[in-house]
Design an enzyme around this catalytic site. Sequence first.
Site, mmCIF file in Angstrom:
data_model
loop_
_atom_site.group_PDB
_atom_site.id
_atom_site.type_symbol
_atom_site.label_atom_id
_atom_site.label_comp_id
_atom_site.label_asym_id
_atom_site.label_seq_id
_atom_site.Cartn_x
_atom_site.Cartn_y
_atom_site.Cartn_z
ATOM 1 N N TRP A 40 3.960 2.908 -0.859
ATOM 2 C CA TRP A 40 4.778 3.211 -1.660
ATOM 3 C C TRP A 40 5.662 2.521 -2.670
ATOM 4 O O TRP A 40 7.130 2.687 -2.801
ATOM 5 C CB TRP A 40 5.678 2.098 0.049
ATOM 6 N N TYR A 46 0.901 -1.340 0.243
ATOM 7 C CA TYR A 46 0.250 0.442 0.360
ATOM 8 C C TYR A 46 0.830 1.378 -0.370
ATOM 9 O O TYR A 46 1.443 1.252 0.730
ATOM 10 C CB TYR A 46 -0.872 0.315 0.925
#
Length: 790
Positions: free
Chosen positions: A126, A124
């Site tokens: 990054w 999620y």
Amino acid sequence: MELSNTFSLGKSTLDENEVITASRWGVVRAHVQGGKLTHLTPFEHDYAPSVNMNGLCELPYSSSRIRYPMVREGYLRNGPASREHRGEEKFVRVSWETALDLVAKEMNRVYDAYGPSAVFGRSYGWMSTGKVNAAINLQQRLLNLRGGFIQCINSYSTAAISRILPYVVGTGDPRSTSWDVVMKHSERVVLWGCDPIVTNDIDWLTTLHNSYGYFRALKEKGTKTIAINPLKPDTAEYLVSEWIAPRPGTDCAMMLGMLHELVRTKKADTEFLTKCCSGWPELHDYITGKTDGVEKTPAWAARECGVPAERIVSLTHELQEHRTMIMMGWGIQRIQYGEQSHWMGFALAAALGQIGLPGGGIGTNYHYSNGGSPLCTGPFLGGISSGVKPVKPSTLPWKGSQTIPVARFVDCFLNPGKTIDFNGTKVTYPEVRLVMWAGGNPFAHQPDTMKLERAWKKPETVVVTDTVWTATARHADIVLPAATVFEHNDITNIGTYSNDGLVAMQQAIEPQWESKPDYWIFSELAKRMGLEAAYTEGLDEMGWIKRLYGESQKMGERIGVKLPAFEEFWKKGYFLFDVAEKDRNFVAYEAFRKDPKANSLATESGLIQLYSPKIASYGYKDCLGHPAYFVPTEGVNTKTKAHPLALMACKSRYRMHSQLDGTVSHQFANINDREPCWINPADAKARGLKSGDVALVKNDRGALLAGVYVTDRVQSGVVVVHHGAWFAPLDIDGLRVDVHGNSNTLTMDEPTSSLACGNIASTALVEVEKWTKALPRVYVYDQPESVLQA
């Protein structure tokens, strides 16, 4: 183990190179000397190059870089039985072969013993912006080939809005009126709960920062702008906007007061409300108090939100008498009852009667990925699909629900078998035994970080693939070092909403230390699990880049846009699309306004839903059939003696979530190595605080240290700690303290409501007091403690 090529001194500093690549902060040209990345220069078509280029350039060499495959010492000796020590023990450097064998063995063990309902696979916020080395797709592709995994719904950015707006207007992310139209026709621009000059610095893909040219033009034209926000945002500072400061979490009360004034003065656009909306009578009854006995007058609203009734009244008429565009941000839906803000915003815009008119109405993504920038005509670029059928389907029964709301994963870890309400359905938590997390840092974006720290010890094994030592990596059992955007080839679109073109992401330097591209990592895992052929489809990294580009070429042919040959594209590095006049002059809901029946919305009635019989049928007490105001359980109006200040957690101009906090970027804002805490002069004086002090910000959930910044840009009774500082817990005199300043240490891990089950990032009560003890060292930018390989 062999010395990695990071330390190769074989190239002369006169050996120079320049490539083009892209990141969330924009397209850049990377300059290399002697095999080292020296600096970045902006792309010539970028309207406002990011202030974070220095931090981005430093990323491959960051002191916090994950350099080698690492395994927690206790896990290497005792496996899952040692999980209580997760986040506390030293790490052992191992070879890639050892690390990958360990991960593959553990994946097979869990799948064989418990099935895919025991595997939680997340990535999620990054990962690389490229389409080939996208950690989200790559990890989930592997897990699906092995049998599946626990899926998540929602995002931490848009959980509440993406669940409520499909009921209201038929889509969770409606397209906004073009900026060109706003510039021509809008007489008032309202920045409600947003700070686009800060948040438009990044894009889910990459960006040309298109909106910044429009903000410059808006200021030059002199269009009046009004910022409605407890904090005076950077955008308001730049535009010299009028600032109206409601208390956090009371925006709906203020909007209800405005709606009441429109009703009282008979200035609500009843023709639009009748023709284009469903449910106005029910909402009207709530506004006038027939539903609950509380008339939502401006005076009532003033008592709730703190904005004087006279200003609520005058603002209402000002917006009604001028062509007004309401630009509503996402921060006001990351609060308790966050579903209500945008539903009420659409109700207000509908009553003003300007939805579908040039320069009027409401837009909900002007602040993100440069929304509102004209959509270019060109093919989109696909990615490596994660939606693949299992090669090894499981025969074990699935236990619990297959999908859970992402922000409820901590509750899931702690309470397997628990059933919750979600969007008109029931969700039962599975029991998670294996966590695979790639390209994300939940220890930054998950509320109540201390609770997360406890829950993180429940699964049997945690595997993290990342570039830097975030708290998530420090709390893993096995850590795999991924390459940064500068260390592999890739390709991506430019502009999530604008689709400006395609850009080549050309490798600038060798992967540093022993890091590897995400595609290599997951391909090697697939090989060990007997899934290599299905996973790679016989393609290497460049093979996939060429395939995706070829598919985009074919799409372009279908819409009349010819892309150059791949070799020509790769040599030039980019290809930009043109804007058609119809898209430059796009007006949201224009066709719907003209003929609602012929251009119906995907809602229950085909109209804008001001009352939803479907939501009403769910019987939720925290989300009614119409937009409503709920008093936050922790806010200015419910302050206590122990915790009298309301916390806001806004986006930082120097990070995206927690990305780049491990680079030079944090030095631009930190005070005494801590995340700043913005506090009003009156509140600071009452506590004996001055700018430059270090303060303890605390409540019953947690405590953090922050550097004090006294400013009148935040209203009295409110403090601001910007979101994204890396979590750095220490035990100090019996108190667990985050010594760096992660705002989610203080926020509540409760759902926004039973409808969306979104995350709450800005609803918390705290106290702030001067820190007089010795300052603990902020250790998060250092390598974790390690021991020599046994």
